[in-house]
Design an enzyme around this catalytic site. Sequence first.
Site, short mmCIF file in Angstrom:
data_model
loop_
_atom_site.label_atom_id
_atom_site.label_comp_id
_atom_site.label_asym_id
_atom_site.label_seq_id
_atom_site.Cartn_x
_atom_site.Cartn_y
_atom_site.Cartn_z
N HIS A 16 0.83 -1.21 0.00
CA HIS A 16 0.00 0.00 0.00
C HIS A 16 0.87 1.26 0.00
O HIS A 16 0.61 2.20 -0.75
CB HIS A 16 -0.91 0.04 1.24
CG HIS A 16 -1.98 -0.99 1.25
ND1 HIS A 16 -2.16 -1.82 2.34
CD2 HIS A 16 -2.91 -1.35 0.35
CE1 HIS A 16 -3.18 -2.63 2.09
NE2 HIS A 16 -3.65 -2.37 0.88
N LYS A 40 -17.08 -7.18 4.39
CA LYS A 40 -15.82 -7.92 4.23
C LYS A 40 -15.35 -8.53 5.55
O LYS A 40 -14.36 -9.24 5.56
CB LYS A 40 -14.73 -7.00 3.68
CG LYS A 40 -14.85 -6.70 2.21
CD LYS A 40 -13.60 -5.97 1.76
CE LYS A 40 -13.47 -5.93 0.27
NZ LYS A 40 -12.21 -5.32 -0.15
N ARG A 89 -1.84 -5.94 -8.33
CA ARG A 89 -0.75 -6.89 -8.13
C ARG A 89 -0.72 -7.95 -9.22
O ARG A 89 0.33 -8.41 -9.60
CB ARG A 89 -0.88 -7.58 -6.77
CG ARG A 89 -0.76 -6.67 -5.59
CD ARG A 89 -0.96 -7.44 -4.30
NE ARG A 89 -2.21 -8.20 -4.34
CZ ARG A 89 -3.27 -7.95 -3.61
NH1 ARG A 89 -3.25 -6.98 -2.74
NH2 ARG A 89 -4.36 -8.66 -3.71
N SER A 127 -3.18 -7.68 2.36
CA SER A 127 -3.59 -7.62 3.76
C SER A 127 -4.03 -8.99 4.27
O SER A 127 -3.77 -9.34 5.42
CB SER A 127 -4.72 -6.61 3.94
OG SER A 127 -4.27 -5.30 3.68
#
Length: 158
Positions: A16, A40, A89, A127
């Site tokens: 990040h 989430k 990514r 994460s």
Amino acid sequence: MTCLYPGTFDPITNGHLDVVKRALKIFDKVIIAIAKSDHKKPYYNLEKRKKLAELATKNISNIEIITFDNLLVDLAKEFKINTVIRGLRAVSDFEYELQIGYANHALWEDIETIYLMPSLKHAFISSSIVRSIVSHGGDVSSLVPKEILPFLKDKTCM
């Protein structure tokens, strides 16, 4: 010019921060917008995610950390910002992010999304990987900013 960098940042990672630093080469200011995202089921609560992001970015100029619990386009309109940055990514990220970008554009045709890739050394960091390693007592010191390491094991607010 200012851009929004939205996400759950659960927790913020070196990937990040790499995207933030790249964005600051293009924009004068980056607002990291931390989404509540209850759907989430975040590992860390919103207040803790904000505090971790503040710690991680304390030595980076032209950063603001905010939280939000509404549509991204509504947040962007509120701040009068029409540019969003997102990190990519892998190809799987692109497919998801493209859908979100199109949906945001359908809601507000003035919004633009810019996709930035982290450097190769950070490309695998997510994460969810960090949370998994932390929950099993592993070492995430190469994956997250050193400033937040002492606070990751405790899920409660600092």
